[in-house]
Design a protein around this motif. Sequence first.
Motif, PDB file in Angstrom:
ATOM      1  N   SER A  26      15.031  -8.609  24.347  1.00  0.00           N
ATOM      2  CA  SER A  26      14.637  -8.237  23.001  1.00  0.00           C
ATOM      3  C   SER A  26      15.666  -7.296  22.390  1.00  0.00           C
ATOM      4  O   SER A  26      16.270  -6.476  23.083  1.00  0.00           O
ATOM      5  CB  SER A  26      13.279  -7.532  23.045  1.00  0.00           C
ATOM      6  N   ASP A  27      15.864  -7.422  21.092  1.00  0.00           N
ATOM      7  CA  ASP A  27      16.739  -6.495  20.379  1.00  0.00           C
ATOM      8  C   ASP A  27      15.968  -5.282  19.874  1.00  0.00           C
ATOM      9  O   ASP A  27      16.559  -4.375  19.311  1.00  0.00           O
ATOM     10  CB  ASP A  27      17.390  -7.191  19.181  1.00  0.00           C
ATOM     11  N   GLU A  28      14.659  -5.290  20.066  1.00  0.00           N
ATOM     12  CA  GLU A  28      13.830  -4.240  19.500  1.00  0.00           C
ATOM     13  C   GLU A  28      13.229  -3.300  20.537  1.00  0.00           C
ATOM     14  O   GLU A  28      12.840  -2.191  20.215  1.00  0.00           O
ATOM     15  CB  GLU A  28      12.688  -4.875  18.710  1.00  0.00           C
ATOM     16  N   ARG A  29      13.112  -3.761  21.769  1.00  0.00           N
ATOM     17  CA  ARG A  29      12.463  -2.954  22.793  1.00  0.00           C
ATOM     18  C   ARG A  29      13.010  -3.358  24.159  1.00  0.00           C
ATOM     19  O   ARG A  29      13.640  -4.399  24.294  1.00  0.00           O
ATOM     20  CB  ARG A  29      10.949  -3.124  22.729  1.00  0.00           C
ATOM     21  N   PRO A  30      12.767  -2.549  25.167  1.00  0.00           N
ATOM     22  CA  PRO A  30      13.237  -2.908  26.513  1.00  0.00           C
ATOM     23  C   PRO A  30      12.630  -4.223  26.976  1.00  0.00           C
ATOM     24  O   PRO A  30      11.554  -4.623  26.536  1.00  0.00           O
ATOM     25  CB  PRO A  30      12.741  -1.742  27.380  1.00  0.00           C
ATOM     26  N   SER A  31      13.340  -4.887  27.874  1.00  0.00           N
ATOM     27  CA  SER A  31      12.905  -6.181  28.399  1.00  0.00           C
ATOM     28  C   SER A  31      12.966  -6.174  29.917  1.00  0.00           C
ATOM     29  O   SER A  31      13.855  -5.563  30.499  1.00  0.00           O
ATOM     30  CB  SER A  31      13.819  -7.298  27.892  1.00  0.00           C
ATOM     31  N   ILE A  32      12.025  -6.854  30.520  1.00  0.00           N
ATOM     32  CA  ILE A  32      12.067  -7.079  31.962  1.00  0.00           C
ATOM     33  C   ILE A  32      12.069  -8.586  32.190  1.00  0.00           C
ATOM     34  O   ILE A  32      11.242  -9.303  31.644  1.00  0.00           O
ATOM     35  CB  ILE A  32      10.914  -6.379  32.708  1.00  0.00           C
ATOM     36  N   PRO A  58       2.002  -2.781  27.695  1.00  0.00           N
ATOM     37  CA  PRO A  58       2.569  -4.130  27.561  1.00  0.00           C
ATOM     38  C   PRO A  58       3.220  -4.396  26.205  1.00  0.00           C
ATOM     39  O   PRO A  58       4.109  -5.216  26.095  1.00  0.00           O
ATOM     40  CB  PRO A  58       1.371  -5.053  27.773  1.00  0.00           C
ATOM     41  N   GLU A  59       2.784  -3.686  25.188  1.00  0.00           N
ATOM     42  CA  GLU A  59       3.383  -3.875  23.864  1.00  0.00           C
ATOM     43  C   GLU A  59       4.731  -3.173  23.737  1.00  0.00           C
ATOM     44  O   GLU A  59       5.470  -3.415  22.791  1.00  0.00           O
ATOM     45  CB  GLU A  59       2.419  -3.371  22.789  1.00  0.00           C
ATOM     46  N   ALA A  60       5.071  -2.291  24.673  1.00  0.00           N
ATOM     47  CA  ALA A  60       6.326  -1.545  24.610  1.00  0.00           C
ATOM     48  C   ALA A  60       7.483  -2.313  25.233  1.00  0.00           C
ATOM     49  O   ALA A  60       8.637  -1.927  25.078  1.00  0.00           O
ATOM     50  CB  ALA A  60       6.164  -0.198  25.312  1.00  0.00           C
ATOM     51  N   PHE A  61       7.199  -3.395  25.915  1.00  0.00           N
ATOM     52  CA  PHE A  61       8.201  -4.170  26.641  1.00  0.00           C
ATOM     53  C   PHE A  61       8.108  -5.635  26.272  1.00  0.00           C
ATOM     54  O   PHE A  61       7.050  -6.134  25.908  1.00  0.00           O
ATOM     55  CB  PHE A  61       7.943  -4.071  28.156  1.00  0.00           C
ATOM     56  N   THR A  62       9.212  -6.331  26.417  1.00  0.00           N
ATOM     57  CA  THR A  62       9.225  -7.786  26.358  1.00  0.00           C
ATOM     58  C   THR A  62       9.313  -8.276  27.792  1.00  0.00           C
ATOM     59  O   THR A  62      10.194  -7.854  28.539  1.00  0.00           O
ATOM     60  CB  THR A  62      10.429  -8.292  25.549  1.00  0.00           C
ATOM     61  N   PHE A  63       8.389  -9.127  28.193  1.00  0.00           N
ATOM     62  CA  PHE A  63       8.362  -9.679  29.540  1.00  0.00           C
ATOM     63  C   PHE A  63       8.801 -11.141  29.477  1.00  0.00           C
ATOM     64  O   PHE A  63       8.274 -11.906  28.671  1.00  0.00           O
ATOM     65  CB  PHE A  63       6.951  -9.606  30.126  1.00  0.00           C
ATOM     66  N   VAL A  64       9.749 -11.529  30.335  1.00  0.00           N
ATOM     67  CA  VAL A  64      10.224 -12.906  30.393  1.00  0.00           C
ATOM     68  C   VAL A  64      10.204 -13.342  31.852  1.00  0.00           C
ATOM     69  O   VAL A  64      10.763 -12.671  32.717  1.00  0.00           O
ATOM     70  CB  VAL A  64      11.651 -13.044  29.824  1.00  0.00           C
TER      71      VAL A  64
END
Length: 119
Positions: A26-32, A58-64
């Motif tokens: 994500s360009d907006e928040r941390p990602s895992i 969960p809304e603070a991160f992007t999970f992939v």
Amino acid sequence: MQRYVLIFILLISVAACGGDVNIPHSDERPSILLYCNFSDPQCEEMQDIIDNANAVDPEAFTFVYTNLNAMFGRRQYEYLELEEHPSFVIFDANGNEVSRVEGVFDRETVDAELAKVLP
């Protein structure tokens, strides 16, 4: 629901990019990003650990979640030079790699690694 929409968009964008290796974050928040062979029961357990991490909203991160059995998943895994699976890689909101964990992990490890990018 957002998580599944992101995964669908990721699948379409990676399929369309041809020879390029696209590391989704994500360009907006941390990602895992979790790299796993989803036919392996151990990987299902690792996905549950990440899903239920205590350290993050969960809304603070992007999970992939990326399947190593799929061509794009294998290419990302190799591009990042990961050697074991399951593995997860954490990127900050600027797209910089902050952390990686290779091999089997527990909830405490996930919480500690996610805390590195939380405000």
